[in-house]
Design an enzyme around this catalytic site. Structure first.
Site, PDB file in Angstrom:
ATOM      1  N   GLU A  47       0.878  -1.173   0.000  1.00 42.77           N
ATOM      2  CA  GLU A  47       0.000   0.000   0.000  1.00 42.77           C
ATOM      3  C   GLU A  47       0.914   1.221   0.000  1.00 42.77           C
ATOM      4  O   GLU A  47       1.676   1.434   0.942  1.00 42.77           O
ATOM      5  CB  GLU A  47      -0.899  -0.002   1.231  1.00 42.77           C
ATOM      6  CG  GLU A  47      -1.842   1.187   1.264  1.00 42.77           C
ATOM      7  CD  GLU A  47      -2.474   1.381   2.621  1.00 42.77           C
ATOM      8  OE1 GLU A  47      -2.465   2.541   3.100  1.00 42.77           O
ATOM      9  OE2 GLU A  47      -2.942   0.396   3.217  1.00 42.77           O
ATOM     10  N   CYS A  67      -3.434   7.316   5.135  1.00 38.17           N
ATOM     11  CA  CYS A  67      -3.401   6.981   3.708  1.00 38.17           C
ATOM     12  C   CYS A  67      -4.716   7.304   3.028  1.00 38.17           C
ATOM     13  O   CYS A  67      -4.785   7.372   1.800  1.00 38.17           O
ATOM     14  CB  CYS A  67      -3.054   5.508   3.523  1.00 38.17           C
ATOM     15  SG  CYS A  67      -4.143   4.392   4.428  1.00 38.17           S
TER      16      CYS A  67
END
Length: 498
Positions: free
Chosen positions: A242, A279
């Site tokens: 990620e 994020c």
């Protein structure tokens, strides 16, 4: 302290001073020893009562929550309420995978009995083998030593070696100690879980032939470097990274007419949560050219206060990125909050730019700024500056973890505009949020925390929720196998699907 030094030193973000004594980086020989132990433990761990072991880890972390939170707060300055909630999320993740193991559906067993010329075929998911997990900076528990990657891999039957993040070494060490103790108390085989420290140790771990997969949450630069290492090994292995996302938000005119103040306050809160170190931070928001809405956003942002960031390099990277963004033609400062206290506390800020200028400089303006900073793109409804047009031109980018639509569901024009956006958003985002904000990711069976590159390197997989276990599993088919040699899930008495 640089990554190539022999000692890993944590720092207090509120003061910039060292937090606790440094820890030694893990020598290559110790990495080799830990991987060998993981390989030796793999067969026994597959057959072990892993659900009970995961419950034991969760109980140990819950029992020591105050100690862990105190350590993490000193190294991250994220605050006791946030960190206490994160420990609860971490133990909740462990228990979710414990429940999944007891349910057994994760094995995806399929049985097709022989018929005519077709052989007897029975498919089941099996674990990869020992894996490496790289902890994240911004979640010292939920995406760290005993976080989702570790929990899902252990649940799958894979021994795990964690590479600790340099931002919180003492927190990582204590979490690892508690995890090992809990596994030992549950009777798990030695070598099922361990931890290493230091950049060099992490690289050696990824290159080790005994490692069969890697999970990572962090920067695009770091993730791509590790992905390259995984791909260039003599035997390449999967890399589940990620990497980053700006999570575009689209505000439609009907929503503005109904609740502009609510949208403005929600945006400011989501943007500055955790000093913007999420994020899923809403980095770009597209709004109609509406003076009242822009004024409400400016007012909401002006009321925010900066808080310390996790590390000096994260803070300095944000400052440098903002200088570059402010120099882009057409970009103007819309509002600033109040500066935070401490050397690494930024001032929350929102910039504004027209859709035309954004389109002209999209590649520079859609870069992720990890911190409490966003850009508002204003468009004129009814012309080619609308979000759907910008999406069709590719101006918004190719991959995000989330995308958000704010609309009035009773407004026909809003519904039509949203319907036009959705097919395009499905191609660039892993999660589409309606009338909410992307920060905060529920840990459930239905969750998908992923997205097309560059948000992640494996968009078909999630790093949050029960489906995260699938990253660490591979299907194996038994053809015409004698009943005595079939794994238990594939035997006819197990109620498998036909």
């Amino acid at each position: 302290m640089s990554d190539d030094q022999d000692l890993i030193q944590g720092y207090d973000p509120r003061t910039g001073e060292p937090a606790g004594a440094p820890l030694p980086a893990t020598p290559a020989g110790d990495v080799d020893r830990l991987v060998a132990a993981a390989e030796a433990a793999f067969p026994a761990w597959q057959a072990f009562d892993r659900a009970t072991a995961l419950d034991a880890i969760a109980a140990a972390l819950d029992e020591h929550v105050d100690e862990l939170v105190a350590l993490a707060d000193r190294e991250t300055a994220l605050g006791v309420p946030r960190l206490s909630g994160e420990v609860a999320r971490t133990t909740g993740q462990l228990r979710l995978f414990s429940e999944l193991l007891r349910d057994g559906s994760y094995q995806d067993t399929v049985v097709e009995h022989a018929e005519g010329a077709r052989p007897d075929l029975r498919r089941v998911n099996r674990p990869l083998g020992p894996v490496a997990v790289f902890a994240a900076s911004n979640f010292p528990f939920a995406f760290s030593v005993a976080g989702g990657d570790t929990a899902s891999a252990l649940a799958a039957g894979c021994p795990v070696i964690v590479k600790a993040h340099e931002a919180h070494p003492r927190t990582s060490l204590r979490t690892a100690e508690l995890t090992r103790e809990a596994l030992r108390g549950a009777g798990a085989p030695d070598g099922v879980f361990d931890i290493v420290f230091g950049f060099t140790a992490g690289v050696h771990l990824v290159k080790h032939p005994g490692i069969t997969g890697v999970g990572f949450t962090g920067s695009t630069r770091g993730g791509l470097a590790l992905a390259k290492l995984c791909a260039e090994r003599p035997t390449p292995i999967p890399f589940y990274g990620e990497l980053g996302s700006v999570n575009p938000v689209f505000v439609l005119p009907g929503a503005v007419a109904q609740r502009s103040a609510e949208i403005a306050s929600g945006y400011a809160g989501s943007l500055t949560l955790g000093s913007g170190q999420f994020c899923t931070n809403p980095g770009i928001m597209f709004v109609p050219e509406d003076a009242a809405l822009l004024s409400a956003i400016a007012e909401a942002v002006s009321g925010t206060v900066g808080t310390p960031m996790l590390a000096e390099r994260i803070h300095s990277g944000l400052v440098a990125g903002l200088e570059e963004m402010a120099a882009v033609p057409g970009v103007r400062l819309l509002a600033e909050g109040k500066p935070g206290e401490g050397p690494w506390a930024p001032t929350p800020a929102v910039y504004a730019v027209s859709a035309e200028d954004f389109r002209a400089h999209a590649e520079r303006l859609r870069e992720e700024h990890f911190g409490p900073v966003g850009i508002v793109v204003t468009y004129q409804p009814g012309n080619d500056s609308e979000p759907s047009h910008l999406l069709k031109l590719g101006s918004v980018g190719e991959g995000h973890l989330t995308s958000t639509i704010h609309l009035d569901a009773d407004d026909d024009a809003d519904v039509a505009a949203a319907r036009d956006l959705l097919p395009q958003l499905e191609r660039i985002a892993g999660r589409i949020v309606f009338n909410g904000w992307p920060t905060g990711v529920a840990v459930t069976h239905a969750q998908h925390h992923g997205g097309p590159f560059p948000a992640t390197t494996a968009p078909a997989h999630t790093s949050v929720g029960a489906a995260a276990i699938r990253r660490w599993l591979v299907p194996v088919v038994y053809q015409d196998a004698p009943a005595a040699l079939l794994p238990e899930p594939l035997r006819d008495s197990e109620g498998t699907k036909k």
